[in-house]
Design an enzyme around this catalytic site. Structure first.
Site, PDB file in Angstrom:
ATOM      1  N   ASP A 136      -3.473  35.656  70.206  1.00 13.96           N
ATOM      2  CA  ASP A 136      -2.435  34.944  69.464  1.00 13.96           C
ATOM      3  C   ASP A 136      -1.223  35.874  69.376  1.00 13.96           C
ATOM      4  O   ASP A 136      -1.337  37.089  69.574  1.00 13.96           O
ATOM      5  CB  ASP A 136      -2.970  34.591  68.074  1.00 13.96           C
ATOM      6  CG  ASP A 136      -1.949  33.881  67.211  1.00 13.96           C
ATOM      7  OD1 ASP A 136      -1.179  33.064  67.741  1.00 13.96           O
ATOM      8  OD2 ASP A 136      -1.918  34.156  65.997  1.00 13.96           O
ATOM      9  N   GLU A 173       1.902  35.515  66.785  1.00 11.70           N
ATOM     10  CA  GLU A 173       2.405  35.789  65.437  1.00 11.70           C
ATOM     11  C   GLU A 173       1.269  36.197  64.507  1.00 11.70           C
ATOM     12  O   GLU A 173       0.227  35.552  64.447  1.00 11.70           O
ATOM     13  CB  GLU A 173       3.123  34.563  64.885  1.00 11.70           C
ATOM     14  CG  GLU A 173       4.398  34.231  65.653  1.00 11.70           C
ATOM     15  CD  GLU A 173       5.062  32.974  65.133  1.00 11.70           C
ATOM     16  OE1 GLU A 173       5.466  32.965  63.958  1.00 11.70           O
ATOM     17  OE2 GLU A 173       5.155  31.995  65.900  1.00 11.70           O
ATOM     18  N   GLU A 202       5.256  37.029  61.503  1.00 10.93           N
ATOM     19  CA  GLU A 202       5.399  35.572  61.509  1.00 10.93           C
ATOM     20  C   GLU A 202       6.883  35.204  61.517  1.00 10.93           C
ATOM     21  O   GLU A 202       7.629  35.546  60.596  1.00 10.93           O
ATOM     22  CB  GLU A 202       4.727  34.958  60.279  1.00 10.93           C
ATOM     23  CG  GLU A 202       3.211  35.104  60.262  1.00 10.93           C
ATOM     24  CD  GLU A 202       2.513  34.043  61.107  1.00 10.93           C
ATOM     25  OE1 GLU A 202       3.191  33.121  61.613  1.00 10.93           O
ATOM     26  OE2 GLU A 202       1.282  34.148  61.259  1.00 10.93           O
ATOM     27  N   ARG A 229       8.465  21.336  58.967  1.00 10.11           N
ATOM     28  CA  ARG A 229       9.481  22.384  59.131  1.00 10.11           C
ATOM     29  C   ARG A 229      10.804  21.793  59.641  1.00 10.11           C
ATOM     30  O   ARG A 229      11.878  22.152  59.157  1.00 10.11           O
ATOM     31  CB  ARG A 229       9.001  23.435  60.137  1.00 10.11           C
ATOM     32  CG  ARG A 229       7.941  24.378  59.608  1.00 10.11           C
ATOM     33  CD  ARG A 229       7.336  25.165  60.761  1.00 10.11           C
ATOM     34  NE  ARG A 229       6.499  26.261  60.309  1.00 10.11           N
ATOM     35  CZ  ARG A 229       5.660  26.912  61.106  1.00 10.11           C
ATOM     36  NH1 ARG A 229       5.547  26.558  62.384  1.00 10.11           N
ATOM     37  NH2 ARG A 229       4.933  27.909  60.640  1.00 10.11           N
ATOM     38  N   SER A 267       0.101  31.029  72.474  1.00  7.84           N
ATOM     39  CA  SER A 267       0.725  30.831  71.172  1.00  7.84           C
ATOM     40  C   SER A 267       1.222  29.405  71.009  1.00  7.84           C
ATOM     41  O   SER A 267       1.589  28.746  71.981  1.00  7.84           O
ATOM     42  CB  SER A 267       1.906  31.808  71.030  1.00  7.84           C
ATOM     43  OG  SER A 267       2.627  31.561  69.844  1.00  7.84           O
ATOM     44  N   ASP A 268       1.267  28.965  69.757  1.00  8.58           N
ATOM     45  CA  ASP A 268       1.868  27.670  69.452  1.00  8.58           C
ATOM     46  C   ASP A 268       3.371  27.794  69.213  1.00  8.58           C
ATOM     47  O   ASP A 268       4.014  26.820  68.832  1.00  8.58           O
ATOM     48  CB  ASP A 268       1.198  27.052  68.215  1.00  8.58           C
ATOM     49  CG  ASP A 268      -0.121  26.391  68.554  1.00  8.58           C
ATOM     50  OD1 ASP A 268      -0.315  26.024  69.729  1.00  8.58           O
ATOM     51  OD2 ASP A 268      -0.964  26.246  67.649  1.00  8.58           O
ATOM     52  N   LYS A 286      -4.610  26.095  72.705  1.00  9.05           N
ATOM     53  CA  LYS A 286      -5.333  27.373  72.750  1.00  9.05           C
ATOM     54  C   LYS A 286      -6.735  27.184  73.317  1.00  9.05           C
ATOM     55  O   LYS A 286      -7.147  27.890  74.247  1.00  9.05           O
ATOM     56  CB  LYS A 286      -5.362  28.009  71.358  1.00  9.05           C
ATOM     57  CG  LYS A 286      -3.964  28.410  70.896  1.00  9.05           C
ATOM     58  CD  LYS A 286      -3.964  29.163  69.587  1.00  9.05           C
ATOM     59  CE  LYS A 286      -2.548  29.563  69.223  1.00  9.05           C
ATOM     60  NZ  LYS A 286      -2.477  30.447  68.072  1.00  9.05           N
ATOM     61  N   ASP A 320      -5.487  35.086  64.041  1.00 12.96           N
ATOM     62  CA  ASP A 320      -5.494  35.312  62.591  1.00 12.96           C
ATOM     63  C   ASP A 320      -5.502  34.034  61.770  1.00 12.96           C
ATOM     64  O   ASP A 320      -5.637  34.093  60.553  1.00 12.96           O
ATOM     65  CB  ASP A 320      -4.276  36.148  62.183  1.00 12.96           C
ATOM     66  CG  ASP A 320      -2.960  35.387  62.356  1.00 12.96           C
ATOM     67  OD1 ASP A 320      -2.852  34.599  63.327  1.00 12.96           O
ATOM     68  OD2 ASP A 320      -2.056  35.566  61.525  1.00 12.96           O
ATOM     69  N   ASN A 332      -5.504  27.768  63.500  1.00 19.30           N
ATOM     70  CA  ASN A 332      -5.333  27.208  64.841  1.00 19.30           C
ATOM     71  C   ASN A 332      -5.838  28.134  65.951  1.00 19.30           C
ATOM     72  O   ASN A 332      -5.771  27.785  67.122  1.00 19.30           O
ATOM     73  CB  ASN A 332      -3.867  26.814  65.089  1.00 19.30           C
ATOM     74  CG  ASN A 332      -2.927  28.004  65.092  1.00 19.30           C
ATOM     75  OD1 ASN A 332      -3.185  29.030  64.457  1.00 19.30           O
ATOM     76  ND2 ASN A 332      -1.823  27.872  65.795  1.00 19.30           N
TER      77      ASN A 332
END
Length: 200
Positions: free
Chosen positions: A7, A9, A15, A46, A90-91, A133, A152, A155
């Protein structure tokens, strides 16, 4: 043959949304995938906040330009790539991540893309593939790789649990308590030792 799937972030860089929350003074944007397991729901929420405050891609990129990788992250990646294949899954979005990839020595990144209006407003986002992922880990497995995944957040759990080995890194107490079967590390030295041990 191994593929280490990391991952981004929280594992290699801070982040992005927390940094932008602090820079913009909008505390609601501190919410991440550590808090909300549904990424699609989180991103739509967001984008609504960004629209409400008249903020767009440029403002976020200005913040990202000031972000450095976590201390020791580049050295960890350099050592890892000296003896095995590694990829960041990563997303996040290409439009966010490029400056960070430069600071990490241009590792391979598989992520998503944003839909941005001429005004700079972020109008939407395009996920590379559903369950990106896990789907990516499964794809590596289908072409002969053993996968070891590190993350972490909520997801990351599917890809962590799908491979030969998987680790939590600097995760939350709640996630560690909910998934006690997953080894959890706090330093890159511990993580490197875990990866090397899993590859034996």
């Amino acid at each position: 043959m191994y593929m280490i799937c990391l991952d981004l972030e929280g594992v290699l860089v801070p982040e992005i949304w927390i940094a932008f929350s602090e820079a913009s003074g909008i505390p609601e944007l501190k919410r991440t995938t550590r808090d909300e397991p549904d990424y699609d729901k989180l991103m739509r929420w967001r984008l609504g906040i960004l629209k409400e405050h008249g903020l767009g891609l440029r403002e976020i990129q200005d913040t990202i330009a000031k972000i450095d990788p976590l201390p020791g992250a580049k050295e960890f990646l350099d050592e890892l790539r000296s003896f095995t294949q590694a990829v960041i899954i990563s997303d996040t979005f290409t439009e966010f991540a490029s400056p960070l990839m430069k600071k990490l020595g241009w590792p391979t990144l598989l992520c998503n893309s944003l839909e941005v209006a001429e005004s700079g407003e972020i109008t939407g986002f395009k996920m590379r593939i559903a369950d990106s992922k896990l789907s990516t880990v499964r794809a590596f497995q289908s072409i002969g790789y053993e996968t070891i995944a590190i993350g972490d957040s909520y997801n990351d759990l599917a890809m962590i649990r799908a491979g030969k080995s998987g680790f939590l890194f600097r995760s939350t107490d709640k996630i560690k308590a909910d998934y006690p079967e997953l080894p959890a590390f706090e330093t890159y030295e511990e993580l490197m030792a875990g990866i090397r041990g899993a590859m034996k």
